[in-house]
Design a protein around this motif. Structure first.
Motif, PDB file in Angstrom:
ATOM      1  N   VAL A 265      34.296  53.403  53.791  1.00 44.89           N
ATOM      2  CA  VAL A 265      35.008  52.538  54.733  1.00 44.89           C
ATOM      3  C   VAL A 265      34.023  52.194  55.844  1.00 44.89           C
ATOM      4  O   VAL A 265      33.920  52.900  56.849  1.00 44.89           O
ATOM      5  N   GLU A 266      33.276  51.106  55.620  1.00 44.31           N
ATOM      6  CA  GLU A 266      32.299  50.719  56.631  1.00 44.31           C
ATOM      7  C   GLU A 266      33.004  50.228  57.887  1.00 44.31           C
ATOM      8  O   GLU A 266      32.615  50.580  58.997  1.00 44.31           O
ATOM      9  N   GLY A 278      33.034  53.895  59.381  1.00 50.27           N
ATOM     10  CA  GLY A 278      32.181  55.026  59.043  1.00 50.27           C
ATOM     11  C   GLY A 278      32.853  56.207  58.385  1.00 50.27           C
ATOM     12  O   GLY A 278      32.372  57.334  58.496  1.00 50.27           O
ATOM     13  N   ILE A 279      33.941  55.975  57.658  1.00 46.55           N
ATOM     14  CA  ILE A 279      34.602  57.067  56.938  1.00 46.55           C
ATOM     15  C   ILE A 279      34.198  56.994  55.465  1.00 46.55           C
ATOM     16  O   ILE A 279      34.435  55.987  54.799  1.00 46.55           O
ATOM     17  N   ASP A 280      33.589  58.059  54.961  1.00 48.68           N
ATOM     18  CA  ASP A 280      33.182  58.152  53.559  1.00 48.68           C
ATOM     19  C   ASP A 280      33.998  59.231  52.860  1.00 48.68           C
ATOM     20  O   ASP A 280      34.321  60.260  53.456  1.00 48.68           O
ATOM     21  N   THR A 313      35.391  45.800  55.450  1.00 48.98           N
ATOM     22  CA  THR A 313      34.115  45.968  54.777  1.00 48.98           C
ATOM     23  C   THR A 313      34.162  47.342  54.130  1.00 48.98           C
ATOM     24  O   THR A 313      33.961  48.370  54.786  1.00 48.98           O
ATOM     25  N   VAL A 314      34.512  47.354  52.851  1.00 48.38           N
ATOM     26  CA  VAL A 314      34.752  48.597  52.122  1.00 48.38           C
ATOM     27  C   VAL A 314      34.010  48.545  50.798  1.00 48.38           C
ATOM     28  O   VAL A 314      33.955  47.490  50.151  1.00 48.38           O
ATOM     29  N   ARG A 315      33.450  49.677  50.409  1.00 44.83           N
ATOM     30  CA  ARG A 315      32.755  49.758  49.121  1.00 44.83           C
ATOM     31  C   ARG A 315      33.386  50.843  48.255  1.00 44.83           C
ATOM     32  O   ARG A 315      33.776  51.901  48.756  1.00 44.83           O
ATOM     33  N   LEU A 316      33.457  50.556  46.981  1.00 45.24           N
ATOM     34  CA  LEU A 316      33.942  51.518  45.999  1.00 45.24           C
ATOM     35  C   LEU A 316      32.847  51.718  44.970  1.00 45.24           C
ATOM     36  O   LEU A 316      32.457  50.774  44.273  1.00 45.24           O
TER      37      LEU A 316
END
Length: 500
Positions: A265-266, A278-280, A313-316
């Motif tokens: 979770v950028e 900034g939650i990974d 702005t989220v990455r999976l």
């Protein structure tokens, strides 16, 4: 001899309220003077809402008594509470959204000649009430069309029209900007100058120190102290809320996950609501989200699931995650167990089997073949320990714990879940049902699922999460390792937004 001025406006003595599996109010005491702003403080689950619902007449106490101006009263309904001069402004505003501001303000006591409402007089009274709280919006506007701050001011104005002796304000600043809050403080000061009493519920210590005369602190359904705000520092109040008996949390038995970061979770941003960055979450990791009501936990989870529009702005698994809808989120491997299982997680009139199979078979639940649905869901329901008379039993007839297990079952039955979003998954469950649910969540994590868990129960987060992020007023302000961090430190940060 006690004079009228010395008699407390409100006295709640030895208030006990039991619900199945829990005691929400355990002999709580509250005494409020005339012309006083009395702050009611406590962590989530301390018993504040229960006590105020008893005062409002929405709940009836199992034990105890209530005195208003020295006279015992029985408040067996919300109407009885209003008639006694008690007005409650809930955080979830008690307004009729499709009616106008004026209609809401004078609902049930509009000026009338016989059966005919005097509409012009109603408009005049409504304008006077809205002007008094600093509102500058038309009283002919439909409540649904107003900004949330204007709706909050409408709810406060509604309490004024009822000529209440005691006005309860539950987290009034949660939806107000600074200027609107200043208006509310002006109204509060004018009300207490008239001799009315205000019960002010807030987690924000700066507000308590600004507006409060005295404060009662609740913990675990009990009154633990009454404080003169002018002579008490915010740290002392926070310490009373948290309690000093908590010890260093015990290490979780799960080995620390070492998998690759699966969910990044950028940044998730909704202007004026949340700005979280900034939650990974690693594969196999359980990341807890702690925070007070309104801190942004539910909004974050719904945003990730595509249920709320947000700048994301989220990455999976290293790739950009774009979810325009819950359906897109499900296709990407996300699953959400929502806060309200009855309103959002289940179709209460349909069977256990159909509810548990709906995401797996990809068709409307009423079209699911019974035989296929039962065969697909039977092993999952059995593994979760769901207790039901028959797979054809309506899911609405199950206990709360079993209903929540069915919500989880529909995602396990589907398979392919990579990220599990849990929002208050154990709300309303007994101890055994909580243990069963967390056992299954840990099993999913052990199988490589990334879990993001929001809960108001800090002890549940410290017992089950690998990392805990604290959200405060829409931002993530700190993260902790529950294996090594005292629970009091996390609780302090939850309340104040600052790490001690």
């Amino acid at each position: 001899m006690t004079t009228e001025a010395e008699t407390p406006r409100l006295t709640m003595s030895n208030i006990v309220k039991r619900f199945p599996g829990t005691v929400a109010s355990d002999g709580a005491e509250l005494s409020v003077r005339r012309g006083e702003v009395h702050c009611l403080l406590g962590e989530n689950g301390a018993g504040k809402s229960t006590l105020m619902k008893i005062l409002a007449g929405s709940y009836q106490p199992d034990e105890g008594e209530i005195l208003l101006d020295g006279q015992r009263v029985v408040l067996n309904s919300p109407q009885a509470g209003l008639a006694a001069g008690i007005a409650v402004i809930y955080q979830e505003l008690d307004l009729v959204p499709d009616l106008s501001v004026a209609q809401n303000l004078l609902l049930g006591h509009a000026p009338a000649t016989g059966p005919i409402v005097r509409k012009q007089k109603r408009l005049e009274l409504a304008r006077a009430a809205i002007t008094r709280v600093g509102g500058d919006f038309p009283v002919t506007a439909t409540v649904r069309d107003l900004p949330i701050a204007a709706q909050q001011l409408t709810a406060i104005a509604k309490a004024l029209t009822s000529d209440a002796r005691v006005i309860v304000m539950d987290e009034p600043s949660a939806t107000l900007g600074e200027n609107d809050l200043l208006k509310v403080f002006e109204v509060i000061r004018s009300l207490v100058a008239e001799g009315r009493s205000i019960i002010y519920i807030s987690h924000r210590m700066d507000e308590v120190m600004e507006i409060g005369d005295r404060a009662t602190v609740l913990r675990d359904g009990r009154t633990v102290g009454v404080y003169d705000v002018a002579r008490t520092g915010p740290e002392q109040l926070v310490a009373a809320m948290i309690g000093q008996e908590r010890e260093l949390v015990q290490s979780t038995e799960r080995p620390r996950p070492e998998g690759e970061v699966l969910l990044e979770v950028e940044r998730v941003r909704i202007p004026g609501v949340i700005d979280i960055a900034g939650i990974d979450v690693r594969a196999g990791e359980i990341v807890g989200l702690a925070g007070l009501g309104g801190a942004g936990r539910t909004t974050l989870l719904k945003s990730l699931f595509g249920d709320i529009k947000a700048a994301r702005t989220v990455r999976l698994d290293g790739a950009s995650l774009r979810v325009a809808s819950p359906a897109a989120a499900v296709r990407a491997g996300l699953a959400l167990v929502p806060e309200s299982r009855k309103e959002q997680g289940l179709m209460l009139g349909l069977s256990v089997a159909r509810n548990a199979a709906v995401t797996a078979l990809g068709r409307p639940p009423w079209l699911l073949p019974r035989r296929i649905g039962k065969a697909r869901t039977a092993p999952v329901l059995d593994d979760l320990g769901v207790r039901f008379a028959s797979p054809d039993q309506p899911v609405g007839k199950l206990s709360g714990g079993n209903q929540q297990k069915v919500v989880l079952a529909k995602w396990i039955t589907r398979g392919g879940v990579r990220v599990l979003l849990l929002d208050e998954p154990t709300r309303g469950l007994d101890v055994g049902a909580k243990a069963d649910l967390y056992r299954q969540v840990r099993q999913l994590a052990d199988d490589g699922v990334a879990v993001l868990l929001a809960s108001s129960e800090l002890n549940e987060l410290t017992a089950n999460a690998d990392t805990i992020w604290v959200l405060h007023e829409g931002r993530n302000v700190a993260h902790f390792d529950p294996r090594t961090t005292p629970e009091t430190t996390i609780a302090h940060t939850v309340i104040t937004g600052v790490t001690p």
